[in-house]
Design a protein around this motif. Sequence first.
Motif, PDB file in Angstrom:
ATOM      1  N   TRP A   1       0.837  -1.201   0.000  1.00 10.68           N
ATOM      2  CA  TRP A   1       0.000   0.000   0.000  1.00 10.68           C
ATOM      3  C   TRP A   1       0.874   1.253   0.000  1.00 10.68           C
ATOM      4  O   TRP A   1       0.541   2.249  -0.648  1.00 10.68           O
TER       5      TRP A   1
ATOM      6  N   GLY B   1      -0.011   0.739  -3.814  1.00  9.03           N
ATOM      7  CA  GLY B   1      -1.400   0.331  -3.650  1.00  9.03           C
ATOM      8  C   GLY B   1      -2.348   1.506  -3.537  1.00  9.03           C
ATOM      9  O   GLY B   1      -3.371   1.573  -4.225  1.00  9.03           O
ATOM     10  N   TYR B   2      -2.005   2.462  -2.664  1.00 11.44           N
ATOM     11  CA  TYR B   2      -2.875   3.629  -2.493  1.00 11.44           C
ATOM     12  C   TYR B   2      -2.985   4.416  -3.789  1.00 11.44           C
ATOM     13  O   TYR B   2      -4.074   4.868  -4.172  1.00 11.44           O
TER      14      TYR B   2
ATOM     15  N   CYS C   1      -5.755   1.492   4.193  1.00  8.93           N
ATOM     16  CA  CYS C   1      -4.719   0.464   4.275  1.00  8.93           C
ATOM     17  C   CYS C   1      -5.203  -0.721   5.102  1.00  8.93           C
ATOM     18  O   CYS C   1      -4.901  -1.886   4.782  1.00  8.93           O
TER      19      CYS C   1
ATOM     20  N   ALA D   1      -7.322  -2.860   2.948  1.00  9.20           N
ATOM     21  CA  ALA D   1      -6.497  -3.583   1.981  1.00  9.20           C
ATOM     22  C   ALA D   1      -5.816  -4.780   2.621  1.00  9.20           C
ATOM     23  O   ALA D   1      -5.657  -5.830   1.981  1.00  9.20           O
TER      24      ALA D   1
ATOM     25  N   SER E   1      -3.036  -8.186  -4.199  1.00  9.83           N
ATOM     26  CA  SER E   1      -3.448  -6.826  -3.828  1.00  9.83           C
ATOM     27  C   SER E   1      -3.251  -5.860  -4.993  1.00  9.83           C
ATOM     28  O   SER E   1      -4.085  -4.975  -5.230  1.00  9.83           O
TER      29      SER E   1
ATOM     30  N   ASP F   1      -6.626  -3.603  -5.727  1.00 10.61           N
ATOM     31  CA  ASP F   1      -6.491  -2.170  -6.039  1.00 10.61           C
ATOM     32  C   ASP F   1      -7.349  -1.735  -7.229  1.00 10.61           C
ATOM     33  O   ASP F   1      -8.019  -0.689  -7.153  1.00 10.61           O
TER      34      ASP F   1
END
Length: 337
Positions: free
Chosen positions: A78, A82-83, A127, A130, A158, A163
């Motif tokens: 993340w 990821g973010y 997060c 996730a 992920s 995502d």
Amino acid sequence: MENTTYDLIGNNVEAQLADGSTIVYNLGDIAWVMTSSALVWLMIPGIGFFYSGLLRRKNAASMLWVSMIVLAVVSIQWFFWGYSLAYSESANNYIGDLRYFGLKGVSHEPSINNSRIPALLFCVFQCMFAAFTPCLAFGAVAERARLGPLIVLAFLWSTLVYDPIVCWSWNSRGWSSRMGSLDFAGGTPVHITSGTAALAVSLYLGKRRGYGTERLAYKPHSTSFVVLGTALLWFGWFGFNGGSALGANLRAVRACLVTNLAASSGGLTWMLWDWRIDRKWSVVGFCSGAISGLVAITPGAGYVGAPAALLFGFLGGTVCNFATKLKFIFRYDDCLD
């Protein structure tokens, strides 16, 4: 934090944006979402304890290991991209870009989904979602897979699955969001994706040795672990659903109310369905039903009232109770349903 000031009373924080304008955040909203992040974090060892209690003793520790390792791996994923892939403002209909690679530029600016909290706080909160989602899915590997490759699988899954689907559902630029879909706290990104992934893993790995024999007709090794896991999940779900209001407001209160009602209704419903057959009161059945009710209410937690929550819990407990028989009809092996 730089470029931030507090008012004299201390209830608000004022942040200066890059364009010279200012935005005011309420400290109550920030505190509630921070607390909700911690509550969702608790759900990760919670699912580990829940799964661990349902297994045989010799395999119990594996699910605790999975939950904590996945938390660490996905947190790093993340941070890297990821973010950014999920919540970049320059995303297309399907996935974001690397604008926020390494969380560069994620600070005191308003979050993409709600201007009441800063982007950095929204990043921390999401997060936890996730990290929790692959923990749900990886229950399917219990008793029949090596644990080491799960580190790589968690990182890749992920990136390639979670995502993009978050971008579709919760990023305002995603195709599902543009179509007006309503998913308050994770029906699609969390529960549908994890459930589908668990089914795919079960089919890929195949049946365990002894499938269909008395060898695998075992009872949960630790009811205490099951209850502890359920308690942590139920407690954390107040942050999961209530925190998704992204502020200390009436919608958060309503989400917490319907969350508790749906869990209660689901637990009692499942337990009564089991009693109909065995004529015994099952605490494991109650725990399974409570989680079914929590899952059922999640996408609508911010949109429905108390009477609907009871119905959500009843339907979740009923449908999931009977759905556990489908694996015998279609002959796939999933020891944790």
